[in-house]
Design a protein around this motif. Sequence first.
Motif, PDB file in Angstrom:
ATOM      1  N   GLU A  60       0.850  -1.203   0.000  1.00 41.83           N
ATOM      2  CA  GLU A  60       0.000   0.000   0.000  1.00 41.83           C
ATOM      3  C   GLU A  60       0.883   1.250   0.000  1.00 41.83           C
ATOM      4  OE1 GLU A  60      -4.049   1.737   2.153  1.00 41.83           O
ATOM      5  OE2 GLU A  60      -2.890   0.194   3.180  1.00 41.83           O
ATOM      6  N   PRO A  61       1.582   1.481  -1.109  1.00 38.07           N
ATOM      7  CA  PRO A  61       2.523   2.610  -1.157  1.00 38.07           C
ATOM      8  C   PRO A  61       1.840   3.969  -1.002  1.00 38.07           C
ATOM      9  CG  PRO A  61       2.268   1.615  -3.327  1.00 38.07           C
ATOM     10  CD  PRO A  61       1.549   0.730  -2.357  1.00 38.07           C
ATOM     11  N   GLY A  94       8.025  -1.351  11.360  1.00 37.45           N
ATOM     12  CA  GLY A  94       9.015  -1.162  10.301  1.00 37.45           C
ATOM     13  C   GLY A  94       8.385  -1.255   8.923  1.00 37.45           C
ATOM     14  N   GLN A  95       9.082  -0.736   7.951  1.00 37.10           N
ATOM     15  CA  GLN A  95       8.677  -0.777   6.546  1.00 37.10           C
ATOM     16  C   GLN A  95       7.238  -0.320   6.322  1.00 37.10           C
ATOM     17  OE1 GLN A  95      11.357  -4.560   5.676  1.00 37.10           O
ATOM     18  NE2 GLN A  95      10.474  -3.725   3.799  1.00 37.10           N
ATOM     19  N   GLN A  96       6.868   0.719   7.052  1.00 37.40           N
ATOM     20  CA  GLN A  96       5.592   1.376   6.795  1.00 37.40           C
ATOM     21  C   GLN A  96       5.814   2.416   5.705  1.00 37.40           C
ATOM     22  OE1 GLN A  96       4.198   3.220  10.396  1.00 37.40           O
ATOM     23  NE2 GLN A  96       3.791   1.273  11.414  1.00 37.40           N
ATOM     24  N   PRO A  97       4.837   2.592   4.825  1.00 37.04           N
ATOM     25  CA  PRO A  97       4.980   3.668   3.842  1.00 37.04           C
ATOM     26  C   PRO A  97       4.966   5.029   4.551  1.00 37.04           C
ATOM     27  CG  PRO A  97       2.764   2.726   3.754  1.00 37.04           C
ATOM     28  CD  PRO A  97       3.572   1.878   4.711  1.00 37.04           C
ATOM     29  N   GLY A  98       5.532   6.022   3.906  1.00 38.54           N
ATOM     30  CA  GLY A  98       5.609   7.349   4.510  1.00 38.54           C
ATOM     31  C   GLY A  98       4.277   7.885   4.986  1.00 38.54           C
ATOM     32  N   TRP A  99       3.235   7.668   4.192  1.00 38.60           N
ATOM     33  CA  TRP A  99       1.915   8.195   4.579  1.00 38.60           C
ATOM     34  C   TRP A  99       1.452   7.590   5.902  1.00 38.60           C
ATOM     35  CZ3 TRP A  99      -2.115   4.989   5.460  1.00 38.60           C
ATOM     36  CH2 TRP A  99      -2.078   3.715   4.874  1.00 38.60           C
ATOM     37  N   MET A 100       1.782   6.307   6.143  1.00 43.16           N
ATOM     38  CA  MET A 100       1.363   5.645   7.378  1.00 43.16           C
ATOM     39  C   MET A 100       2.190   6.145   8.558  1.00 43.16           C
ATOM     40  SD  MET A 100       0.987   1.537   8.146  1.00 43.16           S
ATOM     41  CE  MET A 100      -0.421   1.252   7.069  1.00 43.16           C
ATOM     42  N   ASP A 114      -7.742  -0.876   7.725  1.00 43.25           N
ATOM     43  CA  ASP A 114      -8.028  -0.828   6.283  1.00 43.25           C
ATOM     44  C   ASP A 114      -6.942  -1.559   5.494  1.00 43.25           C
ATOM     45  OD1 ASP A 114     -10.253   0.692   6.925  1.00 43.25           O
ATOM     46  OD2 ASP A 114      -9.338   2.600   6.314  1.00 43.25           O
ATOM     47  N   HIS A 115      -5.697  -1.388   5.919  1.00 44.13           N
ATOM     48  CA  HIS A 115      -4.585  -2.064   5.251  1.00 44.13           C
ATOM     49  C   HIS A 115      -4.737  -3.582   5.373  1.00 44.13           C
ATOM     50  CE1 HIS A 115      -0.624  -2.968   3.759  1.00 44.13           C
ATOM     51  NE2 HIS A 115      -0.478  -3.775   4.803  1.00 44.13           N
ATOM     52  N   ILE A 116      -4.984  -4.051   6.582  1.00 45.47           N
ATOM     53  CA  ILE A 116      -5.146  -5.492   6.812  1.00 45.47           C
ATOM     54  C   ILE A 116      -6.300  -6.029   5.973  1.00 45.47           C
ATOM     55  CG2 ILE A 116      -5.807  -7.230   8.534  1.00 45.47           C
ATOM     56  CD1 ILE A 116      -4.169  -5.506  10.576  1.00 45.47           C
ATOM     57  N   ASN A 117      -7.421  -5.341   5.987  1.00 39.36           N
ATOM     58  CA  ASN A 117      -8.579  -5.794   5.213  1.00 39.36           C
ATOM     59  C   ASN A 117      -8.289  -5.818   3.713  1.00 39.36           C
ATOM     60  OD1 ASN A 117     -10.220  -6.290   7.445  1.00 39.36           O
ATOM     61  ND2 ASN A 117     -11.042  -4.215   7.444  1.00 39.36           N
ATOM     62  N   LEU A 148       2.271   2.156  16.286  1.00 37.65           N
ATOM     63  CA  LEU A 148       1.109   1.273  16.439  1.00 37.65           C
ATOM     64  C   LEU A 148       0.749   1.087  17.907  1.00 37.65           C
ATOM     65  CD1 LEU A 148       1.955  -1.322  13.656  1.00 37.65           C
ATOM     66  CD2 LEU A 148       0.198   0.466  13.585  1.00 37.65           C
ATOM     67  N   GLN A 149       1.752   0.934  18.770  1.00 31.12           N
ATOM     68  CA  GLN A 149       1.484   0.831  20.213  1.00 31.12           C
ATOM     69  C   GLN A 149       0.806   2.109  20.699  1.00 31.12           C
ATOM     70  OE1 GLN A 149       1.774  -1.769  22.316  1.00 31.12           O
ATOM     71  NE2 GLN A 149       0.983  -0.535  23.981  1.00 31.12           N
ATOM     72  N   GLY A 150       1.153   3.223  20.081  1.00 29.99           N
ATOM     73  CA  GLY A 150       0.545   4.500  20.448  1.00 29.99           C
ATOM     74  C   GLY A 150      -0.930   4.620  20.115  1.00 29.99           C
ATOM     75  N   THR A 151      -1.476   3.661  19.358  1.00 25.75           N
ATOM     76  CA  THR A 151      -2.908   3.700  19.022  1.00 25.75           C
ATOM     77  C   THR A 151      -3.761   3.057  20.105  1.00 25.75           C
ATOM     78  OG1 THR A 151      -3.004   1.600  17.814  1.00 25.75           O
ATOM     79  CG2 THR A 151      -2.359   3.563  16.556  1.00 25.75           C
ATOM     80  N   GLY A 152      -3.112   2.438  21.078  1.00 28.02           N
ATOM     81  CA  GLY A 152      -3.845   1.783  22.169  1.00 28.02           C
ATOM     82  C   GLY A 152      -3.255   0.425  22.463  1.00 28.02           C
ATOM     83  N   ASN A 153      -3.364   0.002  23.719  1.00 26.65           N
ATOM     84  CA  ASN A 153      -2.729  -1.237  24.148  1.00 26.65           C
ATOM     85  C   ASN A 153      -3.365  -2.473  23.534  1.00 26.65           C
ATOM     86  OD1 ASN A 153      -0.484  -2.068  25.726  1.00 26.65           O
ATOM     87  ND2 ASN A 153      -1.903  -3.018  27.167  1.00 26.65           N
ATOM     88  N   ASP A 154      -4.522  -2.321  22.884  1.00 28.73           N
ATOM     89  CA  ASP A 154      -5.194  -3.475  22.275  1.00 28.73           C
ATOM     90  C   ASP A 154      -4.947  -3.564  20.751  1.00 28.73           C
ATOM     91  OD1 ASP A 154      -6.662  -1.233  21.555  1.00 28.73           O
ATOM     92  OD2 ASP A 154      -8.608  -2.241  21.794  1.00 28.73           O
ATOM     93  N   TRP A 155      -3.945  -2.851  20.247  1.00 27.92           N
ATOM     94  CA  TRP A 155      -3.731  -2.835  18.796  1.00 27.92           C
ATOM     95  C   TRP A 155      -3.412  -4.205  18.231  1.00 27.92           C
ATOM     96  CZ3 TRP A 155       0.564  -3.963  15.819  1.00 27.92           C
ATOM     97  CH2 TRP A 155       1.781  -4.120  16.498  1.00 27.92           C
ATOM     98  N   ILE A 156      -2.757  -5.053  19.002  1.00 30.46           N
ATOM     99  CA  ILE A 156      -2.429  -6.398  18.535  1.00 30.46           C
ATOM    100  C   ILE A 156      -3.716  -7.202  18.361  1.00 30.46           C
ATOM    101  CG2 ILE A 156      -1.265  -8.562  19.106  1.00 30.46           C
ATOM    102  CD1 ILE A 156       0.846  -6.840  20.590  1.00 30.46           C
ATOM    103  N   GLU A 157      -4.580  -7.144  19.354  1.00 29.46           N
ATOM    104  CA  GLU A 157      -5.851  -7.863  19.258  1.00 29.46           C
ATOM    105  C   GLU A 157      -6.698  -7.327  18.107  1.00 29.46           C
ATOM    106  OE1 GLU A 157      -4.476  -6.544  21.961  1.00 29.46           O
ATOM    107  OE2 GLU A 157      -4.468  -8.045  23.539  1.00 29.46           O
ATOM    108  N   VAL A 158      -6.682  -6.023  17.898  1.00 25.81           N
ATOM    109  CA  VAL A 158      -7.415  -5.412  16.789  1.00 25.81           C
ATOM    110  C   VAL A 158      -6.888  -5.923  15.450  1.00 25.81           C
ATOM    111  CG1 VAL A 158      -7.894  -3.233  15.586  1.00 25.81           C
ATOM    112  CG2 VAL A 158      -8.134  -3.375  18.077  1.00 25.81           C
ATOM    113  N   ALA A 159      -5.570  -5.992  15.359  1.00 26.86           N
ATOM    114  CA  ALA A 159      -4.967  -6.504  14.103  1.00 26.86           C
ATOM    115  C   ALA A 159      -5.391  -7.947  13.887  1.00 26.86           C
ATOM    116  CB  ALA A 159      -3.447  -6.383  14.158  1.00 26.86           C
TER     117      ALA A 159
END
Length: 159
Positions: A60-61, A94-100, A114-117, A148-159
């Motif tokens: 998703e460049p 790592g290796q996130q596009p600049g926009w992300m 959205d990326h995962i989906n 990603l951790q900064g989005t909330g402690n449940d980001w792993i479960e969300v992913a």
Amino acid sequence: MMPAADAAASTLGAAAAQSGRYFGTAVAAGRLGDSTYTTITGREFNMITAENEMKPDATEPQRGQFNFSSGDQIYNWATQRGMKVRGHTLAWHGQQPGWMQSLSGSTLRQAMIDHINGVMGHYRGKLAYWDVVNEAFNEDGSRRQSNLQGTGNDWIEVA
């Protein structure tokens, strides 16, 4: 004469398969034209992981604009040879596009979803396994401080 099940396997992949395992390697799409590389890979392994071609910056460049050409090249090469494919990786600091990298909070969380989906939708039913989250923890077991951790402690479960 030894029973077939007890016979030594002729390749590393065949040896792994005898006990229900796989023996895999990462493959770079740019190396698929190298006959030595592809001969050894095709002979010895029964599982392929895309080296970088399925990571967020490659797939998703631009936000909402997906590119699966290199990932599909690896998938097609592997499946034409009867190999399974492991996807790597959907959510990673790592290796996130600049926009992300420029996003944070709920905007970044939604972009991750959205990326995962988008990627999972493209590869639905095709890949044997996925590394959904990569390197979310430090060596001592604590959570890695990342956007990603900064989005909330449940980001792993969300992913």
